[in-house]
Design an enzyme around this catalytic site. Structure first.
Site, PDB file in Angstrom:
ATOM      1  N   ASP A  47      47.059  41.021  50.367  1.00  0.00           N
ATOM      2  CA  ASP A  47      48.007  40.587  49.282  1.00  0.00           C
ATOM      3  C   ASP A  47      49.124  41.755  48.977  1.00  0.00           C
ATOM      4  O   ASP A  47      48.894  42.840  48.516  1.00  0.00           O
ATOM      5  CB  ASP A  47      47.032  40.505  47.945  1.00  0.00           C
ATOM      6  CG  ASP A  47      46.097  39.592  48.141  1.00  0.00           C
ATOM      7  OD1 ASP A  47      45.746  39.111  49.246  1.00  0.00           O
ATOM      8  OD2 ASP A  47      44.974  39.387  47.158  1.00  0.00           O
ATOM      9  N   SER A 107      43.725  43.316  43.924  1.00  0.00           N
ATOM     10  CA  SER A 107      45.122  43.066  43.620  1.00  0.00           C
ATOM     11  C   SER A 107      45.488  42.801  42.191  1.00  0.00           C
ATOM     12  O   SER A 107      44.677  42.914  41.223  1.00  0.00           O
ATOM     13  CB  SER A 107      45.377  41.615  44.254  1.00  0.00           C
ATOM     14  OG  SER A 107      45.343  41.868  45.518  1.00  0.00           O
TER      15      SER A 107
HETATM   16  C1  FRU Z   1      43.213  37.408  47.776  1.00  0.00           C
HETATM   17  C2  FRU Z   1      42.035  38.506  47.540  1.00  0.00           C
HETATM   18  C3  FRU Z   1      41.999  38.734  45.923  1.00  0.00           C
HETATM   19  C4  FRU Z   1      41.482  40.205  45.654  1.00  0.00           C
HETATM   20  C5  FRU Z   1      41.904  40.964  47.095  1.00  0.00           C
HETATM   21  C6  FRU Z   1      40.811  41.952  47.756  1.00  0.00           C
HETATM   22  O1  FRU Z   1      43.698  37.575  49.148  1.00  0.00           O
HETATM   23  O2  FRU Z   1      40.760  38.043  47.740  1.00  0.00           O
HETATM   24  O3  FRU Z   1      41.266  37.880  45.098  1.00  0.00           O
HETATM   25  O4  FRU Z   1      41.962  40.916  44.787  1.00  0.00           O
HETATM   26  O5  FRU Z   1      42.293  39.722  47.984  1.00  0.00           O
HETATM   27  O6  FRU Z   1      41.595  42.491  48.808  1.00  0.00           O
END
Ligand code: FRU
Length: 492
Positions: A47, A107
């Site tokens: 992300d 994230s």
């Molecule tokens: C989304 C996610 C988020 C999390 C992150 C972990 O792609 O699963 O919910 O914070 O990636 O890398």
């Protein structure tokens, strides 16, 4: 940076990552590397995080694991840019080494307060997800301030194991944060919190709760107001396919409507998928100094084979897109900065199409191609891209289904997908073709293909690994023509 009880060791974990990057960069194979899209210097990217304009430049942080091209203990990598085309690698911003975030800095988003850049992110410790802050006075070095929303601040029934991805914003002098969450009854929800100062938070309400996230939560909420319309984004896990929409295992959706932060409600008027391609997830937006709302997203998808893994890296970002609202719907177009890097213009007008029409000067895999089709009577009208012999991807209008289709099933390798996904090779979207005309703008960058239909009415994004640079247009089962075409090489 001042040491405190939270960041003791931060310097070393961030430095360990940066030393590793410097020492191992040369091991990354260049074959599939993009030229104007953000991608990890080495290792894994998912992300976008903290996408924000601060200290005279744009900041893109991202979920980063430097030590392998696979998801691992999450760091926040960091790029800055002035034009969304050249990405300057900055020191790693966060590493998972605090007593509260040892298992990952997940994230989150960024906000400026009193001239400082704050990052609000999910701190992970074993099965517990909480929200934490870090701050910087130069936008480069960050000091962790520790946990600001703990498990004890969850509403009744919410799981502490699934509580993440704060989207922080301010309204009328108060800070708000939206977070993805899951209840004990398997509902996905988006929670709203508020704070006078970013440090002290109280729960307001769930602005959305339902059972549509069949395999998890609403990940990565985002929120902004554009042309008087409130827009909420989320990335629901396991969202069910509806007709031709939401065919990926996990989808990214937008809802337009009205957010009432006092009452803690979001009244949704219209909802749709943000991008109808294969590789698009967890979008975030920023406000540019000249008033644009600009979106970025991960240009990959969970549970897929990523061929660049063998090359020492995996995951990249879309080229940021300018957003607008027309008749309550979201429109997306590439950032206008790209136009400064368009060279070698080739133009055509009124070209009748055959089963294979190749146009001199129209080829390449780092290009911006704008083409308007008169759909005539043909059953299928479109273009083959990244072609090399029998390998290619194609984007075409299918009259029978009245859909535009992005088909990468002939690209020469199969992208394995989650058993719950129909396939990872063909995606359709519906656009308005009543006038008998269809406009496509296609950006290619080595392996990425971003398609914008009818001036941004729909977008479709996908990676294609066939490796060729030939381009051929086609009309099958009837007549069709290219009304006009412009093609540019992107040279940056
Ligand atoms: C989304 C996610 C988020 C999390 C992150 C972990 O792609 O699963 O919910 O914070 O990636 O890398």
């Amino acid at each position: 940076m001042k040491e405190n009880r939270f960041n003791a060791g931060v310097k070393s974990a961030v430095q360990t990552a940066d030393n590793y990057i410097a020492e191992n960069l040369s091991a990354v194979h260049s074959t599939h590397r993009h030229t104007f899209h953000a991608m990890p210097p080495i290792g894994w990217m998912n992300d976008p995080n903290g996408f924000h304009y601060a200290f005279g430049k744009y900041h893109l942080f991202y979920q980063f694991y430097p030590y392998g091209a696979k998801w691992g203990a999450m760091h926040w990598g960091h790029y800055t840019t002035q034009d969304f085309i050249h990405w300057r690698l900055e020191p790693t911003a966060l590493a998972p080494d605090g007593e509260f975030d040892r298992d990952g800095c997940y994230s989150g988003t960024a906000i400026i307060k009193d001239g400082k850049l704050y990052l609000m992110y999910t701190s992970v410790l074993a099965d517990k997800q909480t929200q934490s802050l870090a701050v910087s006075s130069d936008g480069i070095r960050f000091e962790k301030l520790g946990e600001v929303i703990g498990s004890n601040q969850l509403p009744k029934g919410a799981l502490r194991t699934e509580f993440r991805d704060p989207k922080v914003f301010s309204r009328n002098g108060t800070y708000y944060s939206l977070m993805g969450s899951r209840t004990m009854n398997d509902e996905g929800q988006i929670l709203l919190y508020r704070s006078p100062d970013l440090m002290n938070w109280e729960f307001v309400s769930a602005v959305r709760r339902d059972k549509l996230t069949t395999r998890g939560i609403y990940e990565c909420p985002d929120f902004f107001t554009l042309d008087g319309t409130d827009v909420m984004f989320a990335s629901p896990q396991g969202y069910e396919t509806k007709e031709w929409r939401y065919e990926n295992m996990h989808s990214s959706i937008y809802a337009t409507g009205k957010m009432d932060v006092e009452k803690g409600s979001f009244e949704s008027v219209y909802e749709d998928e943000i991008d109808g391609g294969f590789d698009f997830y967890a979008p975030q937006t920023l406000q540019s100094p000249d008033g644009r709302t600009i979106m970025i997203a991960w240009m990959q998808m969970w549970s897929r084979r990523m061929p660049t893994e063998l090359h020492g890296w995996a995951g990249s970002m879309i080229l940021p897109r300018e957003l607008s609202i027309k008749e309550g719907k979201l429109y997306q177009n590439p950032v206008r900065e790209l136009e400064d890097y368009r060279w070698n213009e080739v133009k055509y007008e009124h070209i009748p199409l055959k089963e294979k029409t190749v146009l001199a000067g129209v080829a390449g895999k780092k290009i911006d191609l704008c083409v308007s089709f008169d759909l005539g009577t043909a059953k299928k009208v479109g273009v083959k891209l990244f072609a090399s012999g029998s390998k290619f991807a194609k984007v075409y209008f299918d009259r029978e289904r009245d859909l535009v289709v992005f088909d990468r099933s002939d690209m020469g390798i199969e992208i394995f997908h989650d058993a719950k996904e129909k396939d990872a090779a063909i995606r359709p979207v519906k656009v308005n073709t009543q006038s008998g005309r269809l406009d496509m703008r296609i950006l290619l960058d080595v392996i990425s293909c971003e398609v914008f239909l009818n001036g941004g009415e729909r977008a479709m994004t996908g990676n294609v690994y066939s490796g060729g640079s030939d381009i051929a247009f086609f009309a099958e089962g009837g007549t069709a023509e290219i009304i006009k075409l412009e093609k540019y090489d992107i040279i940056n």
